[in-house]
Each structure stands twice: as structure tokens, then as C-alpha cells.
Design a protein around this motif. Structure first.
Motif, PDB file in Angstrom:
ATOM      1  N   LEU A   1      -3.827  -2.385  -0.993  1.00 19.92           N
ATOM      2  CA  LEU A   1      -2.569  -2.879  -0.779  1.00 19.92           C
ATOM      3  C   LEU A   1      -1.573  -2.933  -1.857  1.00 19.92           C
TER       4      LEU A   1
ATOM      5  N   ARG B   1       0.155   0.186  -2.138  1.00 22.55           N
ATOM      6  CA  ARG B   1       0.779   0.667  -1.040  1.00 22.55           C
ATOM      7  C   ARG B   1       2.195   1.170  -1.044  1.00 22.55           C
TER       8      ARG B   1
ATOM      9  N   GLU C   1       1.950   0.238   4.207  1.00 22.98           N
ATOM     10  CA  GLU C   1       1.861  -1.257   4.453  1.00 22.98           C
ATOM     11  C   GLU C   1       2.248  -1.315   6.011  1.00 22.98           C
TER      12      GLU C   1
END
Length: 381
Positions: free
Chosen positions: A205, A208, A213
Motif C-alpha cells: 500500500l 499504491r 488502492e
């Protein structure tokens, strides 16, 4: 399909009693609150998982409207059981269901003598009191005498209504639901297998993009919900097997091209995208691309680390303006504002702040918001 009913000229009850079969489930609980609070109706409920719920005979004797909110795989059998129990007493009444598939439940309800409408809210039970902003698919199967009341129900639900035949609905759901879920479950497996150090999505993440996402959010959403729902959407829709075969073939085609890796394979890849681009059409491309950009800006706003989330307890004209005036008085410059709901379902405004916001001014503004009763500061950063 609409048919005549021998009760077409009989007056509807002014306040019909609603019975919910599956009242202890997520949608059953939401529907009980909706019918009671938004429509002011008496609601009865039966659920084998709730020993304190009403007996089936109570619903069959008193409910003018019966709503089936059972698991997908069980709905047709549940409807058949209630049809046998009702033994014709449903004649002139209205039966509904809210399952994610429509052919089997609607066919089962048509074996009874009630008027029949299949409903599919295209969302899990929302935290809001209505389906506002969400799509609601309506499959009219046998509707005459109850048509005016169903119209009032749809207005009260506030969903974006789409009408479809039950068979067409299930064909579309194989694409809109089953295909989407299958793609994200496949992504989840690959990501979890290959994420750095076996740490899963958390390791990825920080790198991202907006699209990643969104995909990660979808994966988390699917895996956090009741797995039986996703299982039934895949296994109980007869149109899904063919869709999954197409998905596998398309993935295999891409794999073969990338594995070859030569100029000819690259040319085939470009030609494939060009064909799909033309098939989709300029208008759809423009609309979809703009929707993605809007979501990207929203994600960027929500990722900001300077913000205040405020719940406005009084839903009345001028409440938001009064809140914004507090920030203005204290010289706090705002960067964005979005309405949303907390995990507990409480409506709030997330207000993004410009870089360089004075901490003392912000603290004074949040104290005034809490003290004045305009709102309640939920969190800030």
C-alpha cells in the motif's frame, strides 16, 4: 410481467403489516428498521436463528406484505415451505424478496397466489436509513392491486430503480457481481502469495496508485463480508460458469502474449486494446475515465494528514454553513470537504485542511464546535 388480480378493485390496507422472513440476518434487521422508522409500519419477523422472533403462523395470519430475506441458496426452498404453510391465505397479498439472484426466488414466489416482486439492492445493508445513491433492481413478476404501494415503497427506499426481468437480471449479475468478485479474489490470491516478505497488502500500500488502492479496498471488502454470500453468487447463478470460462480464456490469452514477448505479441496486445476501445465507444470511455479521476481526487483528499471530522447532530438547513463559519472566524483555511459515515454509521463531514494550518487556531475552532453544540468533533489530524 403484469397480470390482472381478482383483488384489483379491492382497497389496499392503509398501513399494511410487513412480515420479514429472515429477520435476524443483516438485511432483515435493516429492513425492520426501514419499514418501522421510514414508513411507520408494524413489522413482524421470523428467523430460526432468533428464538424470540415471531412464529411463522403469526406472519402468515397478519402480514399483508411478506419479505423474504433468506440466504441465496435457501430462498427458493424457504419460499416453497411458506407457500405450503400459507395454503392460499396469501391470495391478494404481496410477496417480495431481496436476494442477489432473482430467477429461482421469483419462480418460487409465483407458485404462491400472492402478487410478486423481486428486489435486489445492489449493496450490502447500508449504514444509512435508505438506499439513497444505490441501485435497486426491481423484477415485477405479478403486480396489479399492490402497484401503488410498491411505488410508494420505491420512493421511500430512495434507490436508483432499474427494472429487469428475473432471467435478464441473473445474466447481468454474472457480469456485474460474479465476474468482479472472481477477478478480485484471483488478485487477492496472487498478491498474498507474492507480496514482499509475505507481509500481504500492508507491504504494498505505501507504493499504491489510485487503481491499486481501489482494488485493495475491493479485496478487503469482499474478504471482510459473509463468505456465504459470495459463494452463493458464484455457485447458484447458472450463468457464472460460462463467464468464468471467458475470464480464464482472456487471462490465458494475455499470459501467452506476455510469455512470447516478441514484437508480434506486442502488436497483438495493442490491437486487442484498440478493438476493446472501439467496442466500448468514445462516450463510455470519456465518462468512465472522468469517474476514475473523480475517485482519484477523492482518495487524495482522504489521504491528507491534516483534517477534522465533525458530526452534525442537527440535520437542518444552515448547519453546515454555521460549521464552516467557525473555521472562518478562526482563520482556518479549508482544502476539501466530504460527507461520509463512520464505521458505526454516523454521518460526518471530513474537512481537509491546507498545509501550514495554524495549530492553535485549529484547536480553538474545534473547541468552539464542541462547546457550541453545532457539531461534535469525531477525530482530527
Amino acid at each position: 410481467m403484469t397480470v390482472d388480480s381478482p383483488f384489483s378493485d379491492a382497497p389496499l390496507p392503509e398501513s399494511p403489516v410487513v412480515g420479514i422472513v429472515g429477520s435476524a440476518g443483516a438485511y432483515g434487521r435493516w429492513l425492520r428498521g426501514f419499514f418501522a422508522s421510514r414508513m411507520g409500519l408494524q413489522v413482524l419477523g421470523h428467523d430460526p436463528a432468533d428464538p424470540a422472533s415471531d412464529a411463522p403462523e403469526t406472519l402468515l395470519a397478519a402480514a399483508d406484505v411478506l419479505v423474504f430475506a433468506a440466504p441465496i441458496r435457501a430462498t427458493a426452498a424457504v419460499v416453497a415451505d411458506w407457500t405450503a404453510r400459507s395454503a392460499g391465505r396469501e391470495h391478494g397479498r404481496l410477496w417480495l424478496d431481496v436476494t442477489s439472484l432473482k430467477q429461482a426466488p421469483v419462480a418460487a414466489m409465483l407458485c404462491a397466489q400472492a402478487e410478486v416482486v423481486g428486489l435486489h439492492p445492489m449493496t450490502a445493508p447500508p449504514k444509512s436509513p435508505t438506499l439513497r445513491g444505490r441501485v435497486l433492481v426491481v423484477c415485477e413478476a405479478r403486480l396489479a392491486r399492490w402497484r401503488p404501494w410498491v411505488a410508494r415503497l420505491l420512493v421511500a427506499l430512495e434507490g436508483q430503480v432499474v427494472h429487469a426481468e428475473a432471467e435478464r437480471h441473473d445474466r447481468i449479475m454474472a457480469l456485474v457481481q460474479a465476474l468482479v468478485h472472481a477477478g478480485h479474489l484471483a488478485q487477492a490470491g496472487v498478491l498474498l502469495d507474492r507480496a514482499p516478505d509475505g507481509g500481504g497488502l500492508a507491504d504494498l500500500l505505501p507504493f499504491r496508485s489510485a487503481s491499486f488502492e481501489l482494488d485493495a479496498a475491493m479485496i478487503a471488502r469482499i474478504l471482510s463480508m459473509n463468505p456465504a454470500i459470495y459463494e452463493d453468487i458464484q455457485f447458484d447463478n447458472p450463468h457464472v460458469v460460462g463467464v468464468l470460462a471467458d475470464l480464464a480464456a482472456r487471462t490465458a490469452q494475455l499470459h501467452a502474449l506476455v510469455a512470447r514477448g516478441d514484437d508480434a505479441a506486442r502488436a497483438q496486445f495493442r490491437a486487442l486494446l484498440d478493438t476493446q476501445r472501439q467496442a466500448l465507444g468514445a462516450a463510455a470511455l470519456e465518462q468512465g475515465n472522468y469517474a476514475f479521476e473523480r475517485v482519484g481526487y477523492l482518495l487524495a483528499d482522504l489521504a491528507g494528514d491534516r483534517f477534522v471530522s465533525v458530526h452534525l447532530p442537527l440535520d437542518r438547513p444552515g448547519s453546515l454553513r454555521a460549521l464552516l463559519h467557525v473555521f472562518e472566524r478562526h482563520g482556518v483555511n479549508l482544502g476539501s470537504i466530504h460527507s461520509s459515515r463512520t464505521p458505526g454509521g454516523e454521518l460526518h463531514f471530513r474537512i481537509g485542511l491546507m498545509a501550514g494550518c495554524d495549530g492553535d487556531a485549529l484547536a480553538a475552532a474545534t473547541r468552539e464546535i464542541d462547546a457550541s453544540g453545532i457539531g461534535r468533533v469525531i477525530e482530527h489530524g
